[in-house]
Scaffold this active site. Structure first.
Site, short mmCIF file in Angstrom:
data_model
loop_
_atom_site.label_atom_id
_atom_site.label_comp_id
_atom_site.label_asym_id
_atom_site.label_seq_id
_atom_site.Cartn_x
_atom_site.Cartn_y
_atom_site.Cartn_z
N GLY A 389 -3.27 4.76 -4.12
CA GLY A 389 -2.57 4.86 -5.40
C GLY A 389 -3.11 3.88 -6.42
O GLY A 389 -4.27 3.47 -6.39
N SER A 390 -2.24 3.46 -7.33
CA SER A 390 -2.65 2.71 -8.53
C SER A 390 -3.22 1.33 -8.24
O SER A 390 -3.70 0.66 -9.16
CB SER A 390 -1.46 2.56 -9.47
OG SER A 390 -0.99 3.83 -9.87
N ALA A 391 -3.18 0.88 -6.99
CA ALA A 391 -3.73 -0.44 -6.66
C ALA A 391 -5.20 -0.56 -7.05
O ALA A 391 -5.69 -1.66 -7.31
CB ALA A 391 -3.56 -0.72 -5.17
N VAL A 392 -5.92 0.59 -7.13
CA VAL A 392 -7.36 0.54 -7.42
C VAL A 392 -7.65 0.65 -8.91
O VAL A 392 -8.83 0.70 -9.31
CB VAL A 392 -8.11 1.66 -6.67
CG1 VAL A 392 -7.91 1.53 -5.17
CG2 VAL A 392 -7.67 3.04 -7.17
N LYS A 393 -6.66 0.65 -9.75
CA LYS A 393 -6.90 0.86 -11.18
C LYS A 393 -7.72 -0.26 -11.82
O LYS A 393 -8.36 -0.05 -12.86
CB LYS A 393 -5.58 1.04 -11.92
CG LYS A 393 -4.94 2.41 -11.67
CD LYS A 393 -3.60 2.55 -12.39
CE LYS A 393 -3.02 3.95 -12.17
NZ LYS A 393 -1.66 4.09 -12.77
#
Length: 710
Positions: A389-393
């Site tokens: 999910g958004s952890a890699v943004k």
């Protein structure tokens, strides 16, 4: 007339020939005896007295393991052992059977009935009835078979009725079980006959009768024993058993490196990774054998030395605390919502020093629903890959900045994206106009979608377009950026195996958008920890490691041995981009915890005190079984580091297959707040103890080891 002379009796001619032959025969024998005595006497006597010297290697205890503060983690436990060393010329099956019968008088073999197979019984019957067995095979049949085929054919023809003639009682089964072990022994290499539950009485009895038991010895073997039972064991790994020796799949590899078949070797984890360090130097014994191949004496020619010790990077006190926290929160989440969380089974956590790569703790808590049990399975942080999910943004924003598709301060309106049949939006409709820092703070999906579209070649998007420009190579471009942070590649950790995750195979615009928000390819918890550490460390990607030092065995009581090898920080690559870009991501990550998506999830008392920065994540995840979709769930993730201005600890958390929304039970945040709190709590305690805290703990750990040895 004179008297007539008396005529002498004449021997028959044939008799003369016989006497001559006998004379020559004895002359030849005397001559040969003279040659042997005079010319070859010394050589003949040497043959009679000849002995042969053979060197054999005796195993030694493996090296120990300590945590970063010198606390004992893995030790050796001495166990009594009965071994067999066959003579150089080998021993016949009859001799081994005779030896087994003698040895059975002094030792008991538990579960002998389970050890003895039908083939073993047939082999015993064969030894007792060799003539009858050989008669089962005709000469014509034997001509077309080699020796092993002949033997197998004879065994196959032994009938159940013939086997029933023997009373297979416990005492006989013990004899056969012992003979099996004797059969498995290699020439002049000690083979363990029994080393589990050898009683003092058995040990003493065998020792007392060694002169009657050719090749048998009563020695000491070692088992591995954990000093921190219940945690980290799966990362430490296992060694092969003394009964099985080297696993068959690795036999050639180890034999080519001087191992014996029955050596115990590391088969997983750190035991396997550092086998060459932990194995030690074998004791070398020179055996002197007579012309019959029997051992007449032995002498130690090289003293053995136990294996070198490993100083791990792990803080075992923190490790145990993280295990406890992850398990408690996983259990609570499942028990609070058993119906909705019926597919939740794991909580994965990694903590490391972002500047050195030292892994401080790694925990994998697994719930076994079938048996209603929780298990430590830390290897899942390396083996299991999930959509984060958004952890890699943070990586997506840096890819956009460095590629030039956005600039520092570029503002994009977070509104629903629609391209023909494709619709995508953020989790919230109230995000509005944001730049890249605010996009991280508020976790804007739409901002990342625009980065993906622009990387694909579309800079003129407008709502309702029928199609967009898209270059499939943009997938490679985006993935290459991610790989610089450790996402989608091996982290390089000192461990036998790690997964690199799943790589999607369909380079479509919608999939690239999903990739940019962490909902396409999958990554491990360790990869996420390396990724966030790279950002924390201003773009330096450091190799994670579990071992800090290799040390010689202790010099004397109460001390650790001298350092043989120290593993320094290993920089795998440096992110080559404008430092301003990294500063923008740092700023966005800090805002996540002060006023963004993490601020309202229990971080208030931690984010300011410890200056935490990072990124939250939620990914849609489908659960399948046998190709059929069972449910739609969510993966919850969290990455971060602290203090944000001088990071000393980074963390990554993944909890797959959560069945409820983040606001109902935010398990990723509950784990995150507790492990960060525990890290700094322990740090403050050690700071109060002073600079000698590590030395005192090392001495304490070594003293515990000494006490065990005594």
């Amino acid at each position: 007339m004179g008297k007539k002379k008396k005529k002498r009796a004449q021997l028959p001619f044939r008799l003369n020939i016989l006497f001559l032959f006998v004379f020559l025969l004895f002359s030849g024998l005397i001559l040969q005896l003279g040659v042997v005595q005079i010319l070859n006497g010394e050589e003949a006597q040497d043959k009679i007295n000849r002995t042969e010297n053979t060197v054999s290697d005796i195993p030694v205890p493996r090296g120990k393991m300590y945590d970063r503060f010198g606390r004992l983690v893995l030790d050796n436990e001495p166990v009594r052992s009965i071994t067999y060393t066959p003579p150089k010329r080998g021993a016949s099956a009859e001799e081994r059977l005779d030896l087994a019968e003698k040895l059975a008088e002094f030792i008991d073999i538990e579960d002998a009935e389970d050890e003895v197979r039908e083939r073993d019984k047939k082999e015993y019957w064969y030894l007792l009835n060799q003539k009858e067995s050989e008669d089962k095979l005709s000469a014509e049949e034997a001509e077309d078979m080699d020796v092993s085929e002949q033997y197998q054919a004879m065994l196959d023809r032994i009938t159940d009725e013939e086997l029933a003639e023997i009373e297979w009682d416990d005492s006989l089964l013990e004899v056969i079980a012992i003979k099996k072990e004797l059969d498995a022994a290699s020439e002049l290499s000690p083979h363990i006959v029994k080393n589990e539950n050898v009683t003092e009485e058995e040990y003493a009895q065998v020792s007392e009768h060694l002169n009657e038991l050719t090749g048998i010895d009563a020695t000491i073997d070692w088992n591995r024993i954990s000093a921190v039972e219940g945690t980290f064991q799966d990362i430490i790994g296992n060694i092969s058993t003394s009964e099985r020796g080297i696993p068959s799949e690795n036999l050639e590899y180890y034999l080519s490196r001087g191992y014996s078949r029955n050596d115990r070797v590391g088969t997983s984890g750190l035991e396997e990774q550092y086998e060459s360090v932990l194995k030690g130097r074998k004791e070398q014994v020179e055996y002197i054998t007579d012309s019959a191949g029997k051992i007449v004496s032995s002498e130690v020619v090289t003293e053995g030395q136990r294996g070198n010790d490993l100083m791990l990077s792990i803080d075992m006190e923190l490790q145990q605390a993280v295990d406890k926290i992850a398990r408690e929160e996983l259990k609570t989440a499942i028990e609070m919502h058993p119906a909705k969380n019926k597919y939740m089974s794991d909580a994965l956590v990694v903590m490391m020093n972002p500047q050195t790569g030292e892994v401080l703790a790694m925990s994998g808590q697994h719930y076994d629903r079938e048996n209603d049990e929780y298990h430590n399975q830390s290897y899942r942080t390396l083996y299991d890959a999930h959509r984060p999910g958004s952890a890699v943004k943070g990586a997506s924003v840096l890819a956009g900045l460095d590629s030039g598709v956005i600039s520092p301060g570029t503002v994009i309106n977070d509104t629903k994206i629609k391209i023909k049949d494709l619709e995508k939006s953020s989790y919230s409709s109230s995000i509005g106009h944001v730049d890249e820092v605010e996009a991280l703070e508020k976790s804007s999906n739409v901002y990342m979608f625009h980065i993906a579209m622009r990387l694909g070649g579309e800079f003129n998007y407008h709502y309702g377009m029928n199609s967009i420009t898209f270059n499939p190579e943009s997938f490679t471009t985006m993935r290459n950026y991610f790989k610089q942070f450790g996402l989608g590649v091996e982290t390089g950790i000192d461990y036998p195996y790690e997964s690199t995750g799943y790589v999607g195979k369909e380079p479509q615009p919608g999939n690239l958008m999903d990739y940019a928000i962490g909902q396409y390819d999958t990554f491990t918890t360790m990869q996420l920890a390396q990724y966030v550490s790279t950002i924390a460390n201003d773009g330096y990607r450091i190799r994670p490691r579990l071992v800090n030092e290799v040390r010689q065995p202790k010099a004397k009581k109460g001390e650790l041995g001298p350092v043989i090898e120290s593993f320094n920080t290993d920089v795998l690559n440096k992110i080559v981009m404008n430092e301003q870009y990294l500063d923008r991501v740092h700023k966005g990550f800090r805002k996540v915890f002060t006023q963004g998506t993490a601020a309202n999830h229990g971080w208030a008392q931690y984010s300011e005190k410890y200056k935490v920065a990072g990124k939250t994540g939620t990914a849609e995840n489908e659960v399948y079984k046998d190709g059929k979709k069972l449910a739609d769930t969510e993966n919850l993730s969290l990455v971060g580091y602290a203090p944000y201005d001088d990071p000393e600890v980074a963390f990554a958390i993944i909890v797959p297959n959560n069945g409820i929304s983040n606001s109902q039970y935010d398990i990723n945040h509950k784990i995150g707040t507790r492990i960060i709190g525990k890290y700094f709590e322990l740090k403050e305690e050690r700071d109060k103890e002073g600079v000698n805290s590590e030395l005192s703990q090392s001495e304490e750990g070594e003293q515990e080891a000494e006490d065990k040895d005594e």
